[in-house]
Enzyme design. Sequence first.
Site, mmCIF file in Angstrom:
data_model
loop_
_atom_site.group_PDB
_atom_site.id
_atom_site.type_symbol
_atom_site.label_atom_id
_atom_site.label_comp_id
_atom_site.label_asym_id
_atom_site.label_seq_id
_atom_site.Cartn_x
_atom_site.Cartn_y
_atom_site.Cartn_z
ATOM 1 N N SER A 39 40.925 16.801 31.671
ATOM 2 C CA SER A 39 40.513 16.446 33.031
ATOM 3 C C SER A 39 41.542 16.790 34.105
ATOM 4 O O SER A 39 41.191 16.800 35.287
ATOM 5 C CB SER A 39 40.236 14.947 33.081
ATOM 6 O OG SER A 39 41.421 14.223 32.832
ATOM 7 N N LYS A 66 47.844 14.359 40.376
ATOM 8 C CA LYS A 66 46.442 14.197 39.979
ATOM 9 C C LYS A 66 45.841 13.016 40.745
ATOM 10 O O LYS A 66 46.516 11.992 40.951
ATOM 11 C CB LYS A 66 46.362 13.966 38.467
ATOM 12 C CG LYS A 66 44.949 13.958 37.897
ATOM 13 C CD LYS A 66 44.977 13.740 36.379
ATOM 14 C CE LYS A 66 43.566 13.739 35.779
ATOM 15 N NZ LYS A 66 43.593 13.507 34.320
ATOM 16 N N SER A 107 43.885 15.563 28.067
ATOM 17 C CA SER A 107 43.641 15.952 29.458
ATOM 18 C C SER A 107 44.809 16.598 30.191
ATOM 19 O O SER A 107 44.629 17.108 31.294
ATOM 20 C CB SER A 107 43.163 14.747 30.267
ATOM 21 O OG SER A 107 41.803 14.517 30.011
#
Lengths: 484, 100, 491
Positions: free
Chosen positions: C154, C79, C178
């Site tokens: 996210s 990420k 997330s």
Amino acid sequence: MSAVATRYEVVVGLEVHAQVLTQSKMFCSCSTDYLTAPPNSNTCPVCLGLPGSLPVINRRAVEGTIRTALALNCEIPEFSKFDRKNYFYPDLPKGYQISQYDLPFSRNGHLEFDVKGEGRRCGITRVHLEEDTGKLLHAGAIEEAQSSLVDFNRAGVPLMEIVSEPDLRSADEARQYVVELRAILQYLGINNGDMESGQLRCDANVSLRPVGRAEFGTKVEIKNMNSFRAIHRAIEYEITRQTEVLDSGGRLVQETRGWNDARGLTVSQRTKEFAEDYRYFPEPDLPPLEVSRAWVDEIRAGLPELPAARRLRFTTSYGLTAYDASLLTSSKPMAGFFEETVRMGAPAKAAANWILGDFSRLLNADRKEIEQSSIKPKHLQELIELIDSGVISGKMAKETFVVMYRERDPGPALTALRGSSQISGDAELEAIAAQVIAENAQSVADFKAGKERALKFLIGQGMKISKGRANPQRLEASLREKIT
Amino acid sequence: MPEPESELSSREVEHVARLARLGITPEEVVRYRDQLRHILTAIDALKRADTSRVPATAHPLEERNVMREDKPEPSLPAEDVLKNAPSREGPYFKVKAIQE
Amino acid sequence: MSLFQKTIRELHQMLVDNEISSVELTESVLDQIAAVGEKTKAYLVVTRELALRQAKAADERLRAKRDVKPLTGIPIALKDVLCVRDVVSTAGSKILKGFSPPYSATVVERLEAEGAVFLGKTNCDEFAMGSSNENSGYRPVHNPWALDRVPGGSSGGSAAAVASGEAIGALGSDTGGSIRQPAALTGIVGFKPTYGRVSRYGLIAFASSLDQIGPMTRDVADSAVLLQAIAGHDPRDSTSSPRPVPDYLSTLRDGVKGMRLGVPKEYFVAGMEPAVEQAVRDAIRLLEQQGASIEEVSLPHSDVALPAYYIIAPAEASSNLARYDGVRYGYQAEGAKNLIEEYMLTRQQGFGPEVKRRIVLGTYALSSGYYDAYYLQAQKVRTLIIDDFRRAFEKVDALLGATSPTVAFPLGAKTQDPVAMYLNDIITIPANLGNVCGISVPCGLADGLPIGLQVIAPGFREEIALQVAYAFEAATDLRKLQSPLMRAAAA
Ligand SMILES: [Mg+2]
Ligand SMILES: [Zn+2]
């Protein structure tokens, strides 16, 4: 000033920021050398506030703060934590300073000090620990600079904030408070007390109130005072300025004013129309601290003799006046110089007079500290001995002292004084030694019993008999041989 | 002192944005004000919880006194320090004049 | 079956047996990225050269049979909130456009030490603030199950990458759901470990007291393998726990027989889609059939978790994001007259609307006069939520519920209504506030869209969450489910 004293009471509180001397920074392992290292060379992701970096507490900085707090008679709460103080400034890399808000390492202490031989006491609100900011460099004055350069070497250096109660009532008191505080920090080995390089920084809150009134007047914060002299002058200036404003029926505004040493006045920096909102909240990246009583006791046990104790000892064991003791102990190196000189055989009173008189005058003129001088305790002791034994006059000694002070090596000047009159011949020296032994049976016995100091005394007697002309090393050898 | 219950005003949004050094347009002030009012209404449920005898949890961890020894370690190489700087001058970061 | 469709464990065996090389495997995944990358937009940066270089090095380790670890030669996506030395790391924000960190996150170093292969940085909501990935400062991510739908957020890029065959496994970060919510919405396994289990050093902070890095994988065993590699104390993160890390694989297959599993009644919230509720209830029944005893429990303060979160997270974020001022790195606005103006413009232009909204909200909640009513009250509510979990875990070993009340929703459906968007995380947020761990495992499909079952275990009992999730997974054939994008490309 007399007018002020009758109409207004001066109220001063001081905030002193002192670097805690450590090898590495408060929250990262970068070196704390920001005075000599190339710009931005002692920086890392943590002290540059790079995304993703996290702080780790330096144990020595915490212990240094608790040490200081103990020396200032503070209470040490069992629970403490760090908080974030949020504000924007280009020398503050993270947009917040890690500091302490409602649970500092210490609170409720006090500091005792002398003003012209009279005792005073000022409350210490708290001593807390935080991180220093980087340094901004501008070409010219900050108000006119088109741009500034930023060096983050100082960012993250551990800094104690020592906050006093508004207990100080004059510029003299304020100065003496800082003199005493600086001495304590030096004795603790926590800070070298250098105000010019910024390792010790002082801000003053100054206000006036009509005599007899309880509530405080509008306070003005003064920054940028880089010496004891500056602290004294700035506060004096501010008292006069505020008195004039009040006397002319004006109103004071709460503001920050910078001391301009060259012009000898304070200049308004910014008015606080609305109070800063620092949005303090607990630093989530750092677990809190439990300060166990065992830890506090361990730190307390490691405290050295502090200026107040040393001052007392100087009056009792050396017979010095409170005033001389106070002056001598205000600097740890100076107190150490004095004790060493006496230990080498010089009478205390004479040593104190020399150090506080001629020596200090020369040092002050050069803005030097005693440890930077080439004159060492041995030199002073020998000079005093030459006077006491009548070899040279006081006037000659003073002249020679200036010469010695200017030399890289003061030894030759001393030797020259002693000159050719030195007695080195064996027969003559042995006669002197024999006379000394005959006249000082008690000291001879003491020395035989193992008291090294007794030998110093005997050598001193020998120097006296010879009017300082005996070669002390050879005299000592001769005495040792005869007694043992 | 402002009442927490009172409705968020445009002036407060402007004040808070300035505290956060966040430039916002007049349209954004209105939009954020309305959205934040909506969010704050939803958040007001928070006040329903009885917390009169509840200590605050700032820190979820049981750990205490996490500290390191005072040992210096090498810093970043000079080029790494400044490689992302938008403005620099020699070994320094460069910033505009500070004027309020 | 193509290589990119397999699991970490399968591929590890093939690598060890010299059936395939890491370079072959990495090329297979890079080809899939080339094939579907513009559809999912899962990546912000693909580090092709770095990946092939690491794959070659891994092959040498494998050939020499020296220092071979479970992740040696396995292509992993990271990420974009994770700092990787000399690889652009932006947290999905324009304000960090082009930022090249001079250091790597601890988890990145640990994966490097294992010999993992880095495919690139995955797209995410800006500074991990969002539940749909539509707040990416660059472009939204599309769900590999239905390209007109969101992948969740996210960590939507990591989720989409794993679900589409663009990575074998990935790391995400979870502040309020997330990792778990996008895992649920893309049919993969996502695990949020207990706060303190995995070092946050090098994780670009959103909310420091809530953020936690975790694995996103095709199945539960892979989750255990990836967690094993990244878990454990880190002296650079003072909030990382010194507790020893158990061997997660050794207890993985122990089953749920005799376990007490709790179902919090508050987790079946209003607005939950019937198909989601049905799938979760079916999953609970299946676990009961596996020998677990099921009982209803109560987490009475669940309704105030979301409000508490929307104070604490923005408050911490408002402070964490103060460093983006355009002085030392990142975007710097042009044309400002002085520094204050430059700060204002830089932050106005560099941050997206959701980030700005949360900075304003967080600054407001901390500002004088409001601190007690909002921030302090939220922290007290946090204590209540921790107590809720503690009481529940006195009775049961783990908790079961849905991960998300809905399946993946169409792009744009909720962008105009922040509060509706915030409701996505309503059953994932308590685990962050309560400092427990939670895993999402696929438990069915509704109209071809994945549904996630959430298993919550006590703090630092990750092995229990894995064990329950594995027992469920093993009792179904859901593990074989693949997104249309993965299936189509492989055909
Ligand atoms: Mg301070
Ligand atoms: Zn550093």
